[in-house]
Design an enzyme around this catalytic site. Structure first.
Site: not given
Ligand SMILES: NC(=O)c1ccc[n+]([C@@H]2O[C@H](COP(=O)([O-])OP(=O)(O)OC[C@H]3O[C@@H](n4cnc5c(N)ncnc54)[C@H](O)[C@@H]3O)[C@@H](O)[C@H]2O)c1
Length: 257
Positions: A17, A154
């Protein structure tokens, strides 16, 4: 383009995202500082975005107030100003409640809640000094309201983001800084593929609770981030916009599957 001359800072921008948000903000005219923990991966992932972006490696689970200020300063140094903060980086740890490790709880809360708080403060200082308002978008989740019982930290963190968004919004709007959140449902990213969509049963379960009948694409969250960052959202303050294919309106007890 709606975001011409705007500068954004997006965390967790190397994939999923966060990457989609950065790509969309650039497509809509903004320059973006992309922050993630792995410098090499971040550089590879962002090569196609050219000079409209700068990259910064930082572990958001380890930052303090000075660290947050350095990250905001990196945006000011790269592009001269800061208008938009997208607090997107997030992690998840799955375990039964009774076994849930304290270390995992702390780690999730540091990345998902404390980093957005610290970066929100640092960004607000920069935006207030600029005197032209700004916009903060925090990445929440439908899990701010619904719960998966195997995901204590979470769920707590996303509930906290909903309230962090509300309190920041109520306090910062006097400076013209609009703060909102996005609550995605199930979006097909690495996080979801590695935690919730591991087999056909899990996929069926998730889709049976998703009225639209499919998972979301990161670009469908990014378009909402770009809208919230634009003047088209000028009267939206303190809201969480759920981008969930209908998940929250479904009464599970009446589902057919
Ligand atoms: N994918 C979903 O269905 C979903 C649903 C609800 C909420 N979200 C939220 O959306 C956001 C992005 O999720 P996503 O699915 O793209 O996740 P993802 O795991 O694909 O990507 C997350 C990114 O954050 C980075 N990251 C994680 N920990 C880190 C740290 N300590 N320092 C710096 N960077 C860090 C990772 O390296 C990665 O590039 C999150 O906050 C997640 O909770 C996602």
């Amino acid at each position: 383009m709606t975001l011409t001359n705007k500068v954004a800072l997006v965390t967790g921008a190397a994939q999923g995202i966060g990457l989609a948000c950065a790509e969309r903000l650039v497509a809509d005219g903004a320059k973006v500082l992309m922050v993630d923990r792995d410098a090499a991966f971040l550089t590879t992932q962002t090569a196609h975005l050219g000079e409209k972006v700068a990259c910064l490696a930082a572990d958001l689970g380890a930052i303090d107030r000075d660290g947050a200020q350095s990250i905001v300063q990196a945006a000011l140094t790269a592009f001269g100003r800061l208008d938009i903060l997208v607090n997107n980086a997030g992690i998840m740890h799955l375990d039964d409640f009774v076994a849930y490790p304290e270390t995992a709880f702390d780690a999730v809360m540091r990345v998902n809640v404390k980093a957005p708080f610290l970066l929100g403060q640092a960004a607000a200082h920069a935006m207030i000094a600029q005197g032209e308002g700004g916009c903060v978008i925090n990445m929440s989740s439908t899990n701010a309201i619904l719960v998966n019982p195997a995901s204590t930290a979470y769920e707590v963190s996303k509930g906290a983001i909903r309230q962090l968004t509300a309190v920041m919004a109520a306090d910062l709007i006097r400076y013209g800084i609009r703060v909102n959140a996005i609550g995605p449902g199930t979006i097909l990213t690495d996080m979801v593929k590695k935690s919730l969509m591991m087999n056909a049963d899990q996929q069926d379960m998730i889709l049976s609770r998703t009225p639209i009948g499919r998972c979301g694409d990161p670009a469908e969250v990014a378009s909402v981030a770009s809208f919230l960052a634009s003047d088209d959202a000028s009267y939206i303050v303190g809201q969480t916009i759920y981008v969930d294919g209908g998940r929250l309106v479904l009464n599970y007890t009446t589902a057919n599957t």
